[in-house]
Write a protein that holds these residues in place. Sequence first.
Motif, PDB file in Angstrom:
ATOM      1  N   PHE A 189       0.881  -1.189   0.095  1.00 25.93           N
ATOM      2  CA  PHE A 189       0.097  -0.103  -0.182  1.00 25.93           C
ATOM      3  C   PHE A 189       0.841   1.414  -0.338  1.00 25.93           C
ATOM      4  O   PHE A 189       2.062   0.936   0.641  1.00 25.93           O
ATOM      5  N   TYR A 190       0.256   2.482  -1.297  1.00 26.50           N
ATOM      6  CA  TYR A 190       1.004   3.210  -0.709  1.00 26.50           C
ATOM      7  C   TYR A 190       0.861   4.209   0.104  1.00 26.50           C
ATOM      8  O   TYR A 190      -0.092   5.019  -0.914  1.00 26.50           O
ATOM      9  N   LEU A 191       1.438   5.942   0.319  1.00 17.75           N
ATOM     10  CA  LEU A 191       0.085   5.943   0.953  1.00 17.75           C
ATOM     11  C   LEU A 191       0.985   7.697   0.851  1.00 17.75           C
ATOM     12  O   LEU A 191       2.890   8.098   0.788  1.00 17.75           O
ATOM     13  N   ILE A 192       0.838   8.531  -0.199  1.00 15.26           N
ATOM     14  CA  ILE A 192       1.222   9.419  -0.796  1.00 15.26           C
ATOM     15  C   ILE A 192       0.185  10.789  -0.873  1.00 15.26           C
ATOM     16  O   ILE A 192      -0.947  11.285  -0.550  1.00 15.26           O
ATOM     17  N   ASN A 193       1.380  12.292   0.288  1.00 14.38           N
ATOM     18  CA  ASN A 193       1.153  13.035   0.266  1.00 14.38           C
ATOM     19  C   ASN A 193       1.452  14.466  -1.200  1.00 14.38           C
ATOM     20  O   ASN A 193       2.818  13.822  -0.969  1.00 14.38           O
ATOM     21  N   LEU A 194       0.615  15.049  -1.317  1.00 13.95           N
ATOM     22  CA  LEU A 194       1.052  16.448  -1.997  1.00 13.95           C
ATOM     23  C   LEU A 194       0.322  17.886  -1.882  1.00 13.95           C
ATOM     24  O   LEU A 194      -0.694  17.489  -1.342  1.00 13.95           O
ATOM     25  N   ALA A 195       1.767  18.428  -0.933  1.00 17.91           N
ATOM     26  CA  ALA A 195       1.589  19.311  -0.329  1.00 17.91           C
ATOM     27  C   ALA A 195       1.886  20.544  -0.459  1.00 17.91           C
ATOM     28  O   ALA A 195       2.993  21.491  -1.827  1.00 17.91           O
ATOM     29  N   ALA A 196       0.970  21.508  -0.474  1.00 17.08           N
ATOM     30  CA  ALA A 196       1.218  23.173  -0.530  1.00 17.08           C
ATOM     31  C   ALA A 196       0.875  24.123   0.241  1.00 17.08           C
ATOM     32  O   ALA A 196       0.867  23.156   1.735  1.00 17.08           O
ATOM     33  N   ASP A 197       1.535  25.226   0.718  1.00 12.34           N
ATOM     34  CA  ASP A 197       1.302  26.192   1.297  1.00 12.34           C
ATOM     35  C   ASP A 197       0.007  26.445   1.627  1.00 12.34           C
ATOM     36  O   ASP A 197      -1.103  26.096   0.690  1.00 12.34           O
ATOM     37  N   TYR A 198      -0.700  26.368   2.707  1.00 11.89           N
ATOM     38  CA  TYR A 198      -1.748  26.815   3.160  1.00 11.89           C
ATOM     39  C   TYR A 198      -2.367  28.484   2.200  1.00 11.89           C
ATOM     40  O   TYR A 198      -3.956  28.335   2.393  1.00 11.89           O
ATOM     41  N   ASP A 199      -1.594  29.455   2.538  1.00 10.87           N
ATOM     42  CA  ASP A 199      -2.513  30.024   1.596  1.00 10.87           C
ATOM     43  C   ASP A 199      -2.625  30.082   0.266  1.00 10.87           C
ATOM     44  O   ASP A 199      -3.339  30.662  -0.545  1.00 10.87           O
ATOM     45  N   VAL A 200      -1.925  29.314  -0.402  1.00 11.89           N
ATOM     46  CA  VAL A 200      -2.199  29.248  -2.212  1.00 11.89           C
ATOM     47  C   VAL A 200      -2.546  27.701  -2.467  1.00 11.89           C
ATOM     48  O   VAL A 200      -2.502  27.520  -3.371  1.00 11.89           O
ATOM     49  N   PHE A 201      -3.634  27.258  -0.913  1.00 10.22           N
ATOM     50  CA  PHE A 201      -3.827  25.878  -1.391  1.00 10.22           C
ATOM     51  C   PHE A 201      -4.746  25.154  -2.139  1.00 10.22           C
ATOM     52  O   PHE A 201      -4.930  24.583  -3.396  1.00 10.22           O
ATOM     53  N   GLN A 202      -5.876  26.296  -1.884  1.00 11.73           N
ATOM     54  CA  GLN A 202      -7.419  26.283  -2.826  1.00 11.73           C
ATOM     55  C   GLN A 202      -6.846  26.249  -4.295  1.00 11.73           C
ATOM     56  O   GLN A 202      -7.855  25.592  -5.641  1.00 11.73           O
ATOM     57  N   GLU A 203      -6.243  27.502  -4.289  1.00  7.18           N
ATOM     58  CA  GLU A 203      -5.638  27.667  -6.394  1.00  7.18           C
ATOM     59  C   GLU A 203      -4.862  27.081  -7.000  1.00  7.18           C
ATOM     60  O   GLU A 203      -4.299  26.614  -8.178  1.00  7.18           O
ATOM     61  N   THR A 204      -4.254  25.685  -5.700  1.00  9.47           N
ATOM     62  CA  THR A 204      -3.057  25.655  -5.636  1.00  9.47           C
ATOM     63  C   THR A 204      -3.892  23.601  -6.172  1.00  9.47           C
ATOM     64  O   THR A 204      -3.181  22.291  -6.892  1.00  9.47           O
ATOM     65  N   LYS A 205      -4.428  23.182  -5.680  1.00  5.21           N
ATOM     66  CA  LYS A 205      -5.471  21.903  -5.902  1.00  5.21           C
ATOM     67  C   LYS A 205      -5.146  21.418  -7.773  1.00  5.21           C
ATOM     68  O   LYS A 205      -4.952  19.763  -7.834  1.00  5.21           O
ATOM     69  N   PRO A 206      -5.615  22.185  -8.359  1.00  5.78           N
ATOM     70  CA  PRO A 206      -5.763  21.457  -9.965  1.00  5.78           C
ATOM     71  C   PRO A 206      -4.004  20.656 -10.110  1.00  5.78           C
ATOM     72  O   PRO A 206      -4.058  20.074 -10.474  1.00  5.78           O
ATOM     73  N   LEU A 207      -3.512  21.904  -9.879  1.00  4.83           N
ATOM     74  CA  LEU A 207      -2.122  21.204  -9.597  1.00  4.83           C
ATOM     75  C   LEU A 207      -1.543  20.125  -9.395  1.00  4.83           C
ATOM     76  O   LEU A 207      -1.279  18.922 -10.008  1.00  4.83           O
ATOM     77  N   LEU A 208      -1.870  20.110  -8.189  1.00  6.33           N
ATOM     78  CA  LEU A 208      -2.580  19.278  -6.846  1.00  6.33           C
ATOM     79  C   LEU A 208      -2.450  16.993  -7.926  1.00  6.33           C
ATOM     80  O   LEU A 208      -1.671  16.492  -8.019  1.00  6.33           O
ATOM     81  N   MET A 209      -3.763  17.742  -8.452  1.00  5.70           N
ATOM     82  CA  MET A 209      -4.598  16.629  -9.358  1.00  5.70           C
ATOM     83  C   MET A 209      -3.651  16.371 -10.420  1.00  5.70           C
ATOM     84  O   MET A 209      -3.494  14.937 -10.942  1.00  5.70           O
ATOM     85  N   GLU A 210      -3.181  17.599 -11.382  1.00  6.58           N
ATOM     86  CA  GLU A 210      -2.640  16.420 -12.865  1.00  6.58           C
ATOM     87  C   GLU A 210      -1.043  16.037 -12.017  1.00  6.58           C
ATOM     88  O   GLU A 210      -1.155  15.588 -12.593  1.00  6.58           O
ATOM     89  N   TYR A 211      -0.444  16.801 -11.282  1.00  4.76           N
ATOM     90  CA  TYR A 211       0.851  15.381 -10.351  1.00  4.76           C
ATOM     91  C   TYR A 211       0.633  14.311  -9.939  1.00  4.76           C
ATOM     92  O   TYR A 211       0.948  12.738 -10.750  1.00  4.76           O
ATOM     93  N   ALA A 212      -0.769  14.134  -9.781  1.00  6.21           N
ATOM     94  CA  ALA A 212      -1.717  12.761  -8.679  1.00  6.21           C
ATOM     95  C   ALA A 212      -1.583  11.676  -9.895  1.00  6.21           C
ATOM     96  O   ALA A 212      -1.173  10.594  -9.608  1.00  6.21           O
ATOM     97  N   VAL A 213      -2.140  12.413 -11.150  1.00  6.88           N
ATOM     98  CA  VAL A 213      -2.642  11.042 -12.225  1.00  6.88           C
ATOM     99  C   VAL A 213      -1.409  10.898 -13.030  1.00  6.88           C
ATOM    100  O   VAL A 213      -1.681   9.845 -13.582  1.00  6.88           O
TER     101      VAL A 213
END
Length: 137
Positions: A108-132
């Motif tokens: 099993f793999y536990l993976i966290n993609l993290a960003a600073d709290y201040d930019v987290f909401q606008e970074t979500k699409p980028l996190l998903m782009e990396y996740a896939v």
Amino acid sequence: EFDRKGITIVLPSDFKELDTEKWDFYVEDDKVAIMSDRISKFSQINGLDLSKLSLEEYLNSVLATYGIQDSTTTYLVEGYYATFYYCYYTVEEKFGYMMMVAESDAFFYLINLAADYDVFQETKPLLMEYAVKIQIE
């Protein structure tokens, strides 16, 4: 391309790999950090036999360990490089995370993609782009 401990991902050239004792895999640039740890399905955690868990049950056990099982919604993604469950959560007002879990035959793999709290909401699409783009062994 980063390839370590069962994970392969192609990322922009400004990402750097760091060695850390806490994570099997850790890369970051100035906006995002991606970290992963894997655990054998043939092990036990707190008396829980991991070989008997589905991927969703593993996610639920991780969420319970983090104490966030009641404060987040989980989603399933199928058909990219890997099938995975994910959710979003924040830690205080410091960091925002996209947590995902995936599996191979043995791990099993536990993976966290993290960003600073201040930019987290606008970074979500980028996190998903990396996740896939993450490939599991």
